[in-house]
Design an enzyme around this catalytic site. Structure first.
Site, mmCIF file in Angstrom:
data_model
loop_
_atom_site.group_PDB
_atom_site.id
_atom_site.type_symbol
_atom_site.label_atom_id
_atom_site.label_comp_id
_atom_site.label_asym_id
_atom_site.label_seq_id
_atom_site.Cartn_x
_atom_site.Cartn_y
_atom_site.Cartn_z
ATOM 1 N N ARG A 55 -2.784 -9.476 11.927
ATOM 2 C CA ARG A 55 -2.615 -8.529 13.195
ATOM 3 C C ARG A 55 -3.118 -7.038 12.876
ATOM 4 O O ARG A 55 -4.261 -6.491 13.278
ATOM 5 C CB ARG A 55 -1.493 -8.393 13.912
ATOM 6 C CG ARG A 55 -1.141 -9.952 14.687
ATOM 7 C CD ARG A 55 0.288 -9.835 14.870
ATOM 8 N NE ARG A 55 0.728 -11.108 15.598
ATOM 9 C CZ ARG A 55 0.810 -12.201 15.107
ATOM 10 N NH1 ARG A 55 0.547 -12.402 13.726
ATOM 11 N NH2 ARG A 55 1.235 -13.337 15.704
ATOM 12 N N THR A 56 -2.561 -6.525 11.729
ATOM 13 C CA THR A 56 -2.590 -5.296 11.242
ATOM 14 C C THR A 56 -4.117 -5.172 10.678
ATOM 15 O O THR A 56 -4.757 -4.246 10.890
ATOM 16 C CB THR A 56 -1.602 -4.695 10.364
ATOM 17 O OG1 THR A 56 -0.448 -5.028 10.695
ATOM 18 C CG2 THR A 56 -1.852 -3.340 9.846
ATOM 19 N N LYS A 83 -8.456 -9.021 -13.749
ATOM 20 C CA LYS A 83 -8.936 -9.062 -14.971
ATOM 21 C C LYS A 83 -8.505 -7.738 -15.811
ATOM 22 O O LYS A 83 -8.356 -7.463 -16.963
ATOM 23 C CB LYS A 83 -10.478 -8.405 -15.060
ATOM 24 C CG LYS A 83 -11.302 -9.395 -14.383
ATOM 25 C CD LYS A 83 -12.733 -8.993 -14.231
ATOM 26 C CE LYS A 83 -13.677 -10.090 -13.400
ATOM 27 N NZ LYS A 83 -15.029 -9.339 -13.435
ATOM 28 N N ARG A 105 -1.523 -1.601 2.671
ATOM 29 C CA ARG A 105 -0.502 -2.353 2.866
ATOM 30 C C ARG A 105 -0.112 -3.009 1.385
ATOM 31 O O ARG A 105 -1.151 -3.508 0.686
ATOM 32 C CB ARG A 105 -0.751 -3.410 3.663
ATOM 33 C CG ARG A 105 0.533 -4.533 3.784
ATOM 34 C CD ARG A 105 0.558 -5.555 4.653
ATOM 35 N NE ARG A 105 0.728 -5.017 6.041
ATOM 36 C CZ ARG A 105 1.053 -5.450 7.084
ATOM 37 N NH1 ARG A 105 1.070 -6.797 7.135
ATOM 38 N NH2 ARG A 105 1.434 -4.883 8.250
ATOM 39 N N HIS A 133 6.396 1.446 8.490
ATOM 40 C CA HIS A 133 4.919 0.860 8.784
ATOM 41 C C HIS A 133 4.929 1.842 10.069
ATOM 42 O O HIS A 133 5.292 1.291 11.266
ATOM 43 C CB HIS A 133 5.472 -0.439 9.428
ATOM 44 C CG HIS A 133 4.275 -1.322 9.755
ATOM 45 N ND1 HIS A 133 3.042 -0.891 9.847
ATOM 46 C CD2 HIS A 133 4.150 -2.837 10.160
ATOM 47 C CE1 HIS A 133 2.021 -1.955 10.222
ATOM 48 N NE2 HIS A 133 2.604 -3.007 10.350
#
Length: 314
Positions: A55-56, A83, A105, A133
């Site tokens: 969703r976000t 890496k 996020r 959030h």
């Protein structure tokens, strides 16, 4: 230094109200046959998602494209982080490509603030650990604002936020935003799913508040963030804290039912939400685009609403 959106507390009430007002203009844009404007043409937004999201991430990508910004999506599994490259090196490398805003996020609380120390671009917190959030809180406020036509504030509204508070960044940010706009918030949760230190009004029985609320906000049981058994079992949790058919029948006609998604059907929600009179869960998803367009425009736009008018971008 560019402005950023890291938390509701840093945004403050004037900033919160400003973004909700801008979201009204974005909702108008999204009602057009071609919902695209050239407001952020020439700007680049990079999505840095170190946790799974549907969703976000899609909401931010859609918001940027509707404002005509270019978008970059960072895939952790295909990056040089595998890496041995550090997060700082990765961020500085991407920033050197000409990024105006990072949407991040991350599973670690505080990561967006750290990123802000490494770049001059705007930083938007799309969720950090259990901490915050802010855009979810904004879209929740916008959903209530429009559903109840409460343009001036939420004085007198009674909110029950139910479930796994301890692991929920949504609970923290959305509670803060609700209180900032004048609502009264009660946390309904087992003691084992509460933060160690909190100042909220807490009850451990959903039936105790069900008849006296205006908004029922159900939270997801975040089993992926639990390192121990904090409830006896999910069936008992549903019995005590889930929205069962019996509890749904007790809800007043005016009560809004909200959920940030994704939903654990049969756990916090033991009914079909589409059959609930006050279900605004899909509106939350739709409003996520309006609000995230507002955030990007506020941080990167010209500051003139004239750029939202006129011919849409082809």
């Amino acid at each position: 230094m560019s402005r950023s959106l890291l938390s509701i507390s840093e945004l403050g009430e004037p900033g919160l109200r400003r973004l909700l007002s801008i979201a009204d203009h974005m909702a108008e844009v999204n009602r057009r046959p071609n919902p695209k404007v050239p407001a952020l043409r020439g700007k680049t937004v990079c999505n840095l998602f170190f946790e799974d999201s549907t969703r976000t991430r899609l909401s931010f990508e859609t918001a940027a494209k509707r404002l005509s910004a270019d978008t970059m999506n960072f895939a952790v599994s295909q990056s040089s982080l595998n890496k041995g490259e550090s997060l700082r090196d990765t961020v500085e490398t991407i920033a050197a490509m000409g990024v105006d805003a990072f949407v991040i996020r991350h599973g670690s609380s505080g990561a967006p603030w750290q990123l802000g120390a490494w770049t001059n671009a705007s930083v938007i917190n799309a969720g950090d650990g259990w901490h915050a959030h802010p855009t979810q809180a904004l879209l929740d406020m916008y959903t209530v604002r429009t559903a109840l036509n409460r343009l001036e504030g939420f004085d007198g509204l009674r909110v029950a936020m139910v479930g796994d508070i301890k692991h929920s960044r949504v609970a923290r940010s959305t509670t803060e935003a609700f209180k900032m706009l004048g609502a009264d918030v009660t946390w309904v949760s087992p003691r084992t799913l509460l933060p160690p230190s909190h100042k909220e009004h807490v009850v451990s029985n959903l039936d105790e508040v069900l008849d006296d609320i205006d908004i029922l906000y159900l939270l997801r049981m975040q089993k992926e963030r639990m390192n121990e058994a904090l409830v006896p079992n999910l069936r008992e949790y549903t019995t005590r804290f889930g929205l069962t058919p019996e509890r749904a029948a007790r809800l007043g006609d005016h009560v809004l039912v909200m959920h940030p998604g994704p939903m654990n059907r049969g756990v916090e929600m033991a009914v079909d939400p589409s059959e609930l009179r006050g279900n605004v869960i899909n509106q939350q998803v739709t409003n996520g685009i309006n609000v995230r367009m507002a955030v990007l425009f506020d941080l990167l736009g010209s500051g003139s609403e004239n750029s939202l008018a006129g011919s849409p971008e082809a």
